[in-house]
Design an enzyme around this catalytic site. Structure first.
Site, PDB file in Angstrom:
ATOM      1  N   LYS A 157       0.218  17.968  30.745  1.00 10.71           N
ATOM      2  CA  LYS A 157      -0.038  18.336  32.148  1.00 10.71           C
ATOM      3  C   LYS A 157       1.237  18.735  32.879  1.00 10.71           C
ATOM      4  CE  LYS A 157      -0.345  14.872  35.337  1.00 10.71           C
ATOM      5  NZ  LYS A 157       0.474  14.979  36.544  1.00 10.71           N
ATOM      6  N   ASN A 158       2.285  17.904  32.741  1.00  9.50           N
ATOM      7  CA  ASN A 158       3.476  18.132  33.563  1.00  9.50           C
ATOM      8  C   ASN A 158       4.346  19.295  33.075  1.00  9.50           C
ATOM      9  OD1 ASN A 158       2.616  16.192  35.265  1.00  9.50           O
ATOM     10  ND2 ASN A 158       4.040  14.597  34.569  1.00  9.50           N
ATOM     11  N   ARG A 211       0.874  17.171  44.683  1.00  2.00           N
ATOM     12  CA  ARG A 211       2.233  17.537  45.109  1.00  2.00           C
ATOM     13  C   ARG A 211       2.829  18.641  44.258  1.00  2.00           C
ATOM     14  NH1 ARG A 211       5.208  14.014  47.909  1.00  2.00           N
ATOM     15  NH2 ARG A 211       6.981  14.836  46.774  1.00  2.00           N
ATOM     16  N   CYS A 252       2.965   9.464  48.760  1.00  2.00           N
ATOM     17  CA  CYS A 252       1.816   9.302  47.870  1.00  2.00           C
ATOM     18  C   CYS A 252       1.803   7.877  47.350  1.00  2.00           C
ATOM     19  CB  CYS A 252       1.836  10.327  46.749  1.00  2.00           C
ATOM     20  SG  CYS A 252       3.017   9.973  45.478  1.00  2.00           S
ATOM     21  N   ARG A 300       8.159  10.555  48.417  1.00  2.00           N
ATOM     22  CA  ARG A 300       8.686  11.498  47.429  1.00  2.00           C
ATOM     23  C   ARG A 300       9.188  12.747  48.144  1.00  2.00           C
ATOM     24  NH1 ARG A 300       4.219  12.038  42.871  1.00  2.00           N
ATOM     25  NH2 ARG A 300       5.809  13.296  41.850  1.00  2.00           N
ATOM     26  N   VAL A 324      11.243  16.275  49.125  1.00  2.00           N
ATOM     27  CA  VAL A 324      11.409  17.549  48.416  1.00  2.00           C
ATOM     28  C   VAL A 324      12.715  18.221  48.843  1.00  2.00           C
ATOM     29  CG1 VAL A 324       8.973  18.017  47.914  1.00  2.00           C
ATOM     30  CG2 VAL A 324       9.932  18.717  50.120  1.00  2.00           C
ATOM     31  N   LEU A 367      15.641  18.243  47.612  1.00  2.00           N
ATOM     32  CA  LEU A 367      16.435  18.895  46.553  1.00  2.00           C
ATOM     33  C   LEU A 367      15.869  20.274  46.215  1.00  2.00           C
ATOM     34  CD1 LEU A 367      16.946  15.808  44.195  1.00  2.00           C
ATOM     35  CD2 LEU A 367      18.532  16.701  45.895  1.00  2.00           C
ATOM     36  N   ASP A 378       6.564   7.231  34.003  1.00  2.00           N
ATOM     37  CA  ASP A 378       5.128   7.475  33.818  1.00  2.00           C
ATOM     38  C   ASP A 378       4.504   6.588  32.737  1.00  2.00           C
ATOM     39  OD1 ASP A 378       5.284   9.335  35.795  1.00  2.00           O
ATOM     40  OD2 ASP A 378       5.224  11.088  34.482  1.00  2.00           O
ATOM     41  N   ARG A 392      -7.241  13.212  36.600  1.00  2.00           N
ATOM     42  CA  ARG A 392      -6.190  14.172  36.986  1.00  2.00           C
ATOM     43  C   ARG A 392      -5.285  14.484  35.796  1.00  2.00           C
ATOM     44  NH1 ARG A 392      -3.096  12.835  42.454  1.00  2.00           N
ATOM     45  NH2 ARG A 392      -2.114  14.725  41.697  1.00  2.00           N
TER      46      ARG A 392
HETATM   47  C1  EPZ Z   1       7.700  14.644  37.988  1.00  2.00           C
HETATM   48  O1  EPZ Z   1       7.606  14.451  39.389  1.00  2.00           O
HETATM   49  C2  EPZ Z   1       6.344  14.303  37.424  1.00  2.00           C
HETATM   50  N1  EPZ Z   1       5.340  15.162  38.026  1.00  2.00           N
HETATM   51  C3  EPZ Z   1       6.016  12.844  37.676  1.00  2.00           C
HETATM   52  O2  EPZ Z   1       4.805  12.552  37.002  1.00  2.00           O
HETATM   53  C4  EPZ Z   1       7.123  11.965  37.084  1.00  2.00           C
HETATM   54  O3  EPZ Z   1       6.860  10.624  37.433  1.00  2.00           O
HETATM   55  C5  EPZ Z   1       8.474  12.388  37.650  1.00  2.00           C
HETATM   56  O4  EPZ Z   1       8.702  13.818  37.400  1.00  2.00           O
HETATM   57  C6  EPZ Z   1       9.651  11.638  37.040  1.00  2.00           C
HETATM   58  O5  EPZ Z   1       9.672  11.829  35.664  1.00  2.00           O
HETATM   59  C7  EPZ Z   1       5.145  16.387  37.548  1.00  2.00           C
HETATM   60  O6  EPZ Z   1       5.808  16.813  36.614  1.00  2.00           O
HETATM   61  C8  EPZ Z   1       4.087  17.209  38.171  1.00  2.00           C
HETATM   62  P1  EPZ Z   1      11.416  14.001  40.263  1.00  2.00           P
HETATM   63  P2  EPZ Z   1       8.770  14.999  40.337  1.00  2.00           P
HETATM   64  O7  EPZ Z   1      11.729  15.092  41.212  1.00  2.00           O
HETATM   65  O8  EPZ Z   1       9.282  16.273  39.790  1.00  2.00           O
HETATM   66  C9  EPZ Z   1      13.714  11.938  43.872  1.00  2.00           C
HETATM   67  C10 EPZ Z   1       2.648  11.663  36.757  1.00  2.00           C
HETATM   68  O9  EPZ Z   1       2.173  10.504  36.773  1.00  2.00           O
HETATM   69  N2  EPZ Z   1      13.669  13.238  44.556  1.00  2.00           N
HETATM   70  O10 EPZ Z   1      11.994  14.080  38.906  1.00  2.00           O
HETATM   71  O11 EPZ Z   1       8.235  14.986  41.713  1.00  2.00           O
HETATM   72  C11 EPZ Z   1      12.328  11.301  43.716  1.00  2.00           C
HETATM   73  O12 EPZ Z   1      11.925  10.630  44.889  1.00  2.00           O
HETATM   74  C12 EPZ Z   1       3.668  12.108  37.763  1.00  2.00           C
HETATM   75  O13 EPZ Z   1       2.274  12.529  35.942  1.00  2.00           O
HETATM   76  C13 EPZ Z   1      14.354  13.399  45.741  1.00  2.00           C
HETATM   77  O14 EPZ Z   1      14.976  12.470  46.272  1.00  2.00           O
HETATM   78  O15 EPZ Z   1       9.828  13.858  40.168  1.00  2.00           O
HETATM   79  C14 EPZ Z   1      12.554  10.403  42.534  1.00  2.00           C
HETATM   80  O16 EPZ Z   1      13.158   9.202  42.959  1.00  2.00           O
HETATM   81  C15 EPZ Z   1       3.865  11.182  38.887  1.00  2.00           C
HETATM   82  N3  EPZ Z   1      14.315  14.620  46.355  1.00  2.00           N
HETATM   83  C16 EPZ Z   1      13.558  11.181  41.673  1.00  2.00           C
HETATM   84  O17 EPZ Z   1      14.130  12.151  42.555  1.00  2.00           O
HETATM   85  C17 EPZ Z   1      13.647  15.679  45.810  1.00  2.00           C
HETATM   86  O18 EPZ Z   1      13.668  16.767  46.403  1.00  2.00           O
HETATM   87  C18 EPZ Z   1      12.960  11.911  40.494  1.00  2.00           C
HETATM   88  O19 EPZ Z   1      11.795  12.626  40.905  1.00  2.00           O
HETATM   89  C19 EPZ Z   1      12.974  15.503  44.595  1.00  2.00           C
HETATM   90  C20 EPZ Z   1      12.999  14.275  43.978  1.00  2.00           C
END
Ligand code: EPZ
Length: 417
Positions: free
Chosen positions: A22-23, A92, A116, A121, A123, A125, A304, A396
């Site tokens: 999925k991801n 998201r 969520c 979470r 965005v 970055l 995850d 999902r």
């Molecule tokens: C991806 O989310 C996955 N989702 C998540 O899977 C997964 O838990 C996560 O990566 C971590 O591996 C998808 O791929 C669709 P991140 P993402 O940006 O990209 C912080 C599931 O169950 N951050 O790597 O949103 C954030 O808060 C889902 O399938 C910022 O601070 O995760 C976190 O602490 C849930 N600012 C860390 O970075 C930002 O702009 C890593 O999050 C972006 C992220």
């Protein structure tokens, strides 16, 4: 609303197959917007999140046909640049259209994602990355409105490792003028898979598999066909189901190299693991040993799989600790696992899990995708009947999980309550 009715047993055995990831598919679907024409993705499961992304891409002007495990995306006539609140609030990952829309149309309007179930979470970055590439970003009326007459290559250093921001930056940079360097880029297999897809489309990207990615912008990209990688989180969930059983389980159609740290932890827990090219056999001959886990960016232990591993640890012979450094508040499953008579306490972001002899079936409620998977795993081995409600969360990200689990002897049915 559907729910699962489960009668527990620790005698699961046989082979269980993994679907596409999925991801990886979600951003690859968005990446199809970058190249006019028909791209074809194979090994695509039937998941609600993928349907939501397809809905969004259709709003933007793409034509999509998903039949069997093949998805065709024709993005010849992209005309609309908005991801509406209705869809972003459901999923998201809709933010993944930001980079491609900016690159292809010079404008994107994406509803600002809220919090969520797994925590706040941000965005920021994603936004900093597209700004560095020359976009002007305004937040207005709950929407991110980004515009760019022409994107230009830039040096970008991510403060923290982010899967989503790395992918969005990549998708914006591939059509930008000049060279972009991404430092502290995420290295998750899903990021590599997007890189592979973009390279197939004609993008110039160096550094796959490392934290430094160099992108040289090209003028055009071309539609392509690619098989989607197996879902390492689904595979991990099934391996943990196997670890909870007293009999051997084989997880097939998976990529063992994506599961190294999980297999290390499972071996530490006392499981015997036999790895073949695309399958893993797991057997727990004795008692489950307690194992501490801290989630980290890849190649660390994935957030995850934290909830599912906790479900396994509820049956260990001792005490262990779990901390989630990616999403520190991702512990909604703790109180539900305790309803099944697990013994877990949570203090200052650390879960302490005291193993119990057996879990006891009860009614529980799914709160998010991976928490639901943990509750299903716990229900599979709990004594008596477990009812898991709100299972739309699990649909999902897991394709017909109950049918797959039945193939290894689970007694689980879906009921429309
Ligand atoms: C991806 O989310 C996955 N989702 C998540 O899977 C997964 O838990 C996560 O990566 C971590 O591996 C998808 O791929 C669709 P991140 P993402 O940006 O990209 C912080 C599931 O169950 N951050 O790597 O949103 C954030 O808060 C889902 O399938 C910022 O601070 O995760 C976190 O602490 C849930 N600012 C860390 O970075 C930002 O702009 C890593 O999050 C972006 C992220």
């Amino acid at each position: 609303m559907d729910r699962f009715i489960i009668e527990g047993t620790r005698e699961l055995t046989g082979e269980i197959k993994v679907s596409g990831a999925k991801n990886a598919i979600l951003p690859i679907m968005a990446a199809c917007l970058l190249a006019p024409g028909k791209s074809v993705l194979t090994n695509v499961p039937n998941l609600i999140d993928l349907k939501t992304m397809a809905h969004l891409l259709r709003i933007i002007g793409a034509r999509i046909d998903h039949s069997g495990d093949t998805m065709m995306i024709d993005s010849s006539d992209i005309c609309f640049f908005e991801a509406p609140y209705e869809l972003v609030s459901k999923m998201r990952a809709s933010i993944y259209v930001l980079g491609p829309l900016l690159a292809r149309l010079g404008e994107a309007r994406v509803s600002f994602p809220g919090g969520c179930a797994i925590g706040t979470r941000p965005v920021d970055l994603h936004l900093k990355a597209v700004e560095a590439l020359g976009a002007t970003v305004k937040i207005e009326h709950g929407y991110i409105h980004a515009t760019a007459s022409a994107l230009k290559g830039a040096q970008i250093r991510f403060e923290i490792s982010s899967v989503g921001a790395t992918i969005n930056a990549l998708m914006a940079a591939v059509l930008a003028e000049g060279e972009t360097v991404l430092n502290n880029a995420a290295m998750e297999p899903e990021v590599d898979s997007v890189i592979e897809f973009l390279i197939k489309m004609g993008a110039l990207i160096e550094g796959k598999g490392s934290t430094t990615l160099k992108i040289t912008g090209v003028k055009h990209l071309f539609p392509v066909e690619m098989k989607m990688i197996p879902d390492r989180i689904e595979a991990g969930t099934f391996l943990i189901a196997g670890a909870m059983s007293r009999k051997p389980v084989t997880v097939s159609n998976c990529e063992p190299s994506h599961l190294t740290i999980l297999m290390e932890k499972l071996r530490e827990a006392g499981c015997e693991i036999d790895v073949k090219d695309h399958s893993i056999r797991i057997h727990t001959p004795g008692e489950i040993k307690p194992v501490n886990v801290i989630t980290l960016p890849y190649p660390g232990f994935p957030t995850d799989l934290q909830a599912q591993f906790m479900a396994l640890m509820t049956l260990s012979q001792g005490i262990c600790f779990m901390e989630d450094t990616i999403f520190p508040d991702r512990f909604m499953h703790v109180s539900e696992l305790n309803r099944l008579q697990a013994d877990i306490t949570l203090s200052r972001g650390i879960a302490t899990i005291k193993g119990v002899k057996a879990l006891s079936g009860a009614e529980v409620m799914a709160t998010d995708l991976r928490a639901s998977a943990a509750l299903v795993l716990a229900g599979l081995v709990a004594k008596g009947k477990t009812i898991v409600s709100r299972i739309y969360h699990i649909d999902r990200g897991y394709d017909r999980i109950e049918e797959k689990l039945r193939s290894i002897g689970a007694n689980i049915i879906r009921e429309n309550a």
